[in-house]
Structure formats: structure tokens, C-alpha cells
Design a protein around this motif. Structure first.
Motif, PDB file in Angstrom:
ATOM      1  N   LYS A  65       0.830  -1.193   0.000  1.00  0.00           N
ATOM      2  CA  LYS A  65       0.000   0.000   0.000  1.00  0.00           C
ATOM      3  C   LYS A  65       0.869   1.248   0.000  1.00  0.00           C
ATOM      4  CE  LYS A  65      -3.579  -2.297   2.769  1.00  0.00           C
ATOM      5  NZ  LYS A  65      -4.347  -2.241   4.042  1.00  0.00           N
ATOM      6  N   SER A  66       0.348   2.300  -0.646  1.00  0.00           N
ATOM      7  CA  SER A  66       0.950   3.625  -0.585  1.00  0.00           C
ATOM      8  C   SER A  66      -0.190   4.629  -0.484  1.00  0.00           C
ATOM      9  CB  SER A  66       1.802   3.893  -1.829  1.00  0.00           C
ATOM     10  OG  SER A  66       2.338   5.202  -1.797  1.00  0.00           O
ATOM     11  N   GLY A  67      -0.402   5.104   0.720  1.00  0.00           N
ATOM     12  CA  GLY A  67      -1.568   5.966   0.944  1.00  0.00           C
ATOM     13  C   GLY A  67      -2.845   5.164   0.747  1.00  0.00           C
ATOM     14  N   THR A 121       9.813   6.322 -10.810  1.00  0.00           N
ATOM     15  CA  THR A 121       9.295   7.232 -11.829  1.00  0.00           C
ATOM     16  C   THR A 121       9.793   6.800 -13.203  1.00  0.00           C
ATOM     17  OG1 THR A 121      11.192   8.732 -11.773  1.00  0.00           O
ATOM     18  CG2 THR A 121       9.454   9.095 -10.129  1.00  0.00           C
ATOM     19  N   PRO A 122       9.163   7.275 -14.279  1.00  0.00           N
ATOM     20  CA  PRO A 122       9.659   6.950 -15.628  1.00  0.00           C
ATOM     21  C   PRO A 122      11.098   7.399 -15.858  1.00  0.00           C
ATOM     22  CG  PRO A 122       7.424   7.783 -15.763  1.00  0.00           C
ATOM     23  CD  PRO A 122       7.864   7.969 -14.336  1.00  0.00           C
ATOM     24  N   GLU A 123      11.574   8.358 -15.050  1.00  0.00           N
ATOM     25  CA  GLU A 123      12.957   8.818 -15.177  1.00  0.00           C
ATOM     26  C   GLU A 123      13.938   7.950 -14.396  1.00  0.00           C
ATOM     27  OE1 GLU A 123      10.102  11.524 -16.294  1.00  0.00           O
ATOM     28  OE2 GLU A 123      10.407  10.921 -14.196  1.00  0.00           O
ATOM     29  N   GLY A 124      13.406   6.968 -13.646  1.00  0.00           N
ATOM     30  CA  GLY A 124      14.270   6.064 -12.901  1.00  0.00           C
ATOM     31  C   GLY A 124      14.536   6.465 -11.471  1.00  0.00           C
ATOM     32  N   ASP A 125      13.854   7.510 -10.976  1.00  0.00           N
ATOM     33  CA  ASP A 125      14.028   7.917  -9.587  1.00  0.00           C
ATOM     34  C   ASP A 125      13.153   7.056  -8.683  1.00  0.00           C
ATOM     35  OD1 ASP A 125      15.821  10.042 -10.123  1.00  0.00           O
ATOM     36  OD2 ASP A 125      14.131  11.249 -10.828  1.00  0.00           O
ATOM     37  N   MET A 126      13.695   6.702  -7.516  1.00  0.00           N
ATOM     38  CA  MET A 126      13.008   5.793  -6.607  1.00  0.00           C
ATOM     39  C   MET A 126      12.270   6.549  -5.525  1.00  0.00           C
ATOM     40  SD  MET A 126      14.638   2.740  -4.265  1.00  0.00           S
ATOM     41  CE  MET A 126      15.403   3.879  -3.117  1.00  0.00           C
ATOM     42  N   SER A 127      11.036   6.116  -5.267  1.00  0.00           N
ATOM     43  CA  SER A 127      10.271   6.583  -4.127  1.00  0.00           C
ATOM     44  C   SER A 127      10.214   5.423  -3.143  1.00  0.00           C
ATOM     45  CB  SER A 127       8.860   7.003  -4.543  1.00  0.00           C
ATOM     46  OG  SER A 127       8.079   7.317  -3.404  1.00  0.00           O
ATOM     47  N   LYS A 128      10.961   5.518  -2.051  1.00  0.00           N
ATOM     48  CA  LYS A 128      11.082   4.419  -1.110  1.00  0.00           C
ATOM     49  C   LYS A 128       9.805   4.234  -0.308  1.00  0.00           C
ATOM     50  CE  LYS A 128      13.965   2.817   2.748  1.00  0.00           C
ATOM     51  NZ  LYS A 128      15.155   3.113   3.579  1.00  0.00           N
ATOM     52  N   GLN A 129       9.282   3.048  -0.323  1.00  0.00           N
ATOM     53  CA  GLN A 129       8.122   2.697   0.486  1.00  0.00           C
ATOM     54  C   GLN A 129       8.594   1.992   1.755  1.00  0.00           C
ATOM     55  OE1 GLN A 129       4.981   3.764  -0.802  1.00  0.00           O
ATOM     56  NE2 GLN A 129       6.563   4.781  -1.996  1.00  0.00           N
ATOM     57  N   LYS A 130       7.669   1.748   2.652  1.00  0.00           N
ATOM     58  CA  LYS A 130       8.067   1.102   3.905  1.00  0.00           C
ATOM     59  C   LYS A 130       8.502  -0.335   3.637  1.00  0.00           C
ATOM     60  CE  LYS A 130       3.700  -0.918   5.556  1.00  0.00           C
ATOM     61  NZ  LYS A 130       2.748  -0.967   6.677  1.00  0.00           N
ATOM     62  N   LYS A 131       9.308  -0.856   4.569  1.00  0.00           N
ATOM     63  CA  LYS A 131       9.788  -2.224   4.427  1.00  0.00           C
ATOM     64  C   LYS A 131       8.639  -3.203   4.655  1.00  0.00           C
ATOM     65  CE  LYS A 131      14.488  -1.282   6.050  1.00  0.00           C
ATOM     66  NZ  LYS A 131      15.537  -1.665   7.021  1.00  0.00           N
ATOM     67  N   TYR A 132       8.607  -4.220   3.816  1.00  0.00           N
ATOM     68  CA  TYR A 132       7.682  -5.316   4.003  1.00  0.00           C
ATOM     69  C   TYR A 132       8.498  -6.579   4.233  1.00  0.00           C
ATOM     70  CZ  TYR A 132       3.812  -2.461   2.291  1.00  0.00           C
ATOM     71  OH  TYR A 132       2.864  -1.490   2.136  1.00  0.00           O
ATOM     72  N   LYS A 133       7.992  -7.458   5.049  1.00  0.00           N
ATOM     73  CA  LYS A 133       8.693  -8.724   5.293  1.00  0.00           C
ATOM     74  C   LYS A 133       8.431  -9.664   4.123  1.00  0.00           C
ATOM     75  CE  LYS A 133       8.645  -8.294  10.317  1.00  0.00           C
ATOM     76  NZ  LYS A 133       8.260  -8.910  11.619  1.00  0.00           N
ATOM     77  N   ILE A 134       9.182  -9.429   3.039  1.00  0.00           N
ATOM     78  CA  ILE A 134       8.897 -10.155   1.798  1.00  0.00           C
ATOM     79  C   ILE A 134      10.118 -10.920   1.287  1.00  0.00           C
ATOM     80  CG2 ILE A 134       7.068  -8.614   1.008  1.00  0.00           C
ATOM     81  CD1 ILE A 134       9.088  -7.091  -0.612  1.00  0.00           C
TER      82      ILE A 134
END
Length: 223
Positions: A65-67, A121-134
Motif C-alpha cells: 500500500k501507498s496511501g 518514476t519513468p525517469e528512474g528515480d526511486m520513491s522508497k516505500q516502507k519495508k515489508y517482510k517479503i
């Protein structure tokens, strides 16, 4: 875990910094420091430049989830590696654009236990989300393939005449292994001698009925 078990190959890896790529170029050199045997007409040493494709496969479906936005990573989906810009190797497919960004997986380059869900993003920039135990829900897959700009270097032992050892060097290019370069070498058999051919260094331990017992000391020079 398979994700955390990276095979230790002696390789030279040619990286293209500041770009996003699903493939690296990997040289698999001749085996060194091991006693080997070669009879006339047999391969003496070989090295290959190959394309290494790295992917992450989803082993078990899970939701992130993100928001107010939810996204389901589906089982058996494979994400190719896209080189990270901020300390993570990013795995995502650029045909799955959702809300203007790509969903994927991030693995910390310094801590392989740090596995997170990411937006890119399409430009390759990362938006870090919270860690999931995956960590146990994904698997890192590496595969090697020939490619149009890859090559193989070979040294073939042709035989011995009196005390002279004869070899043929070949540079084979592309998926069709076309001969790009071919040259013959000869060496005088002498005790306690290190021989060199195209950067490949080797010693002859013994010779019986034209069969060589030898050891490779250094690999071919990369092309």
C-alpha cells in the motif's frame, strides 16, 4: 534463502554507471591454479564474455500500500533488474505503469535483508516505500546468455614436435562464434618456465606422449 545466496564467481563485471540496465557483461575466465591435462587437438584454455540477466521472481502473491493506493505483486511475475540510483538494486517492469509510477522491489546493495516495495518514476528515480517482510516471497534469478557483442577466447593445443609446443589462439565473436582473430604460437619446452599468450600465463608441469599436464596462472586479457 536463494535470494541471499549469491554464487562467488571470479568475474570482471563491466557496469554502465548512471544508466538503468537489465543486463551486465560478465567475463567467465579460464580456470586458474588447477592441474589440468590436454592432448593434441584439445582445448587448452578458454574464457567467455556473456550477458548476465538478473531478475526477481515473485514466489507468493502479496499486497502493498501507498496511501490509499494498493498494489498486488502477483505470484510468478518476474521483474528485470534496473540499476538503482540511491543504494538499492531496483526490480520493476516498465510496462506496468500505475498512477504515473512503476511498482517494484528494492534490495539494499549493502544489506540484502533490507527488501522493500518501491515506486519508480519513468525517469528512474526511486520513491522508497516502507519495508515489508517479503524476503521469503521473492527469489533472485541470474542467467547467462550469448549476445551479439559477446566473444569467446580460446587457446587450442596442437601438439609437440621435438621440444616445441604448438598452439592456436582464436577470438570468436557474436552468437555465431565467427572467427574474428586467429593466430598460431609456438614455445620451446623448458623447465621452470612461465609462458604467456594474449595475457594468458601458464606453466607446463609434465609432458607424456605429447599430452601436457599444466596449470593456468592468469586469464586472457579482456578484449
Amino acid at each position: 534463502m536463494k535470494l541471499l545466496s549469491f554464487a562467488c564467481l571470479i568475474v570482471f563485471i563491466v557496469l554502465y554507471p548512471d544508466t538503468l540496465s537489465a543486463q551486465d557483461r560478465v567475463i567467465i575466465p579460464a580456470q586458474l591454479n588447477k592441474t589440468m591435462m590436454a592432448s593434441p587437438g584439445e582445448l587448452f584454455a578458454s574464457s567467455k564474455l556473456l550477458a548476465k540477466t538478473v531478475q526477481v521472481q515473485i514466489l507468493e502473491s502479496f499486497e502493498v500500500k501507498s496511501g490509499f493506493t494498493k498494489y498486488m505483486h502477483e505470484k510468478d511475475v518476474k521483474y528485470p533488474l534496473r540499476r538503482a540510483k540511491k543504494g538499492y538494486d531496483l526490480y520493476y517492469a516498465n510496462d506496468r505503469l500505475i498512477d504515473g509510477k512503476y511498482w517494484g522491489i528494492g534490495i539494499n546493495q549493502k544489506d540484502s535483508l533490507d527488501v522493500i516495495s518501491v515506486l519508480v518514476t519513468p525517469e528512474g528515480d526511486m520513491s522508497k516505500q516502507k519495508k515489508y517482510k517479503i524476503e521469503n516471497k521473492i527469489e533472485r534469478i541470474e542467467s547467462l546468455q550469448s549476445c551479439n557483442d559477446c566473444y569467446t577466447q580460446k587457446l587450442i593445443y596442437l601438439g609437440a614436435q621435438n621440444d616445441e609446443l604448438k598452439f592456436r589462439y582464436q577470438l570468436l565473436s557474436g552468437v555465431l562464434n565467427k572467427i574474428a582473430k586467429e593466430k598460431e604460437y609456438s614455445f620451446r619446452l623448458q623447465e621452470d618456465t612461465i609462458y604467456e599468450c594474449e595475457g594468458l600465463r601458464f606453466s607446463i608441469i609434465d609432458m607424456k606422449d605429447a599430452t601436457l599436464e599444466y596449470e593456468l596462472l592468469s586469464p586472457f586479457d579482456p578484449i
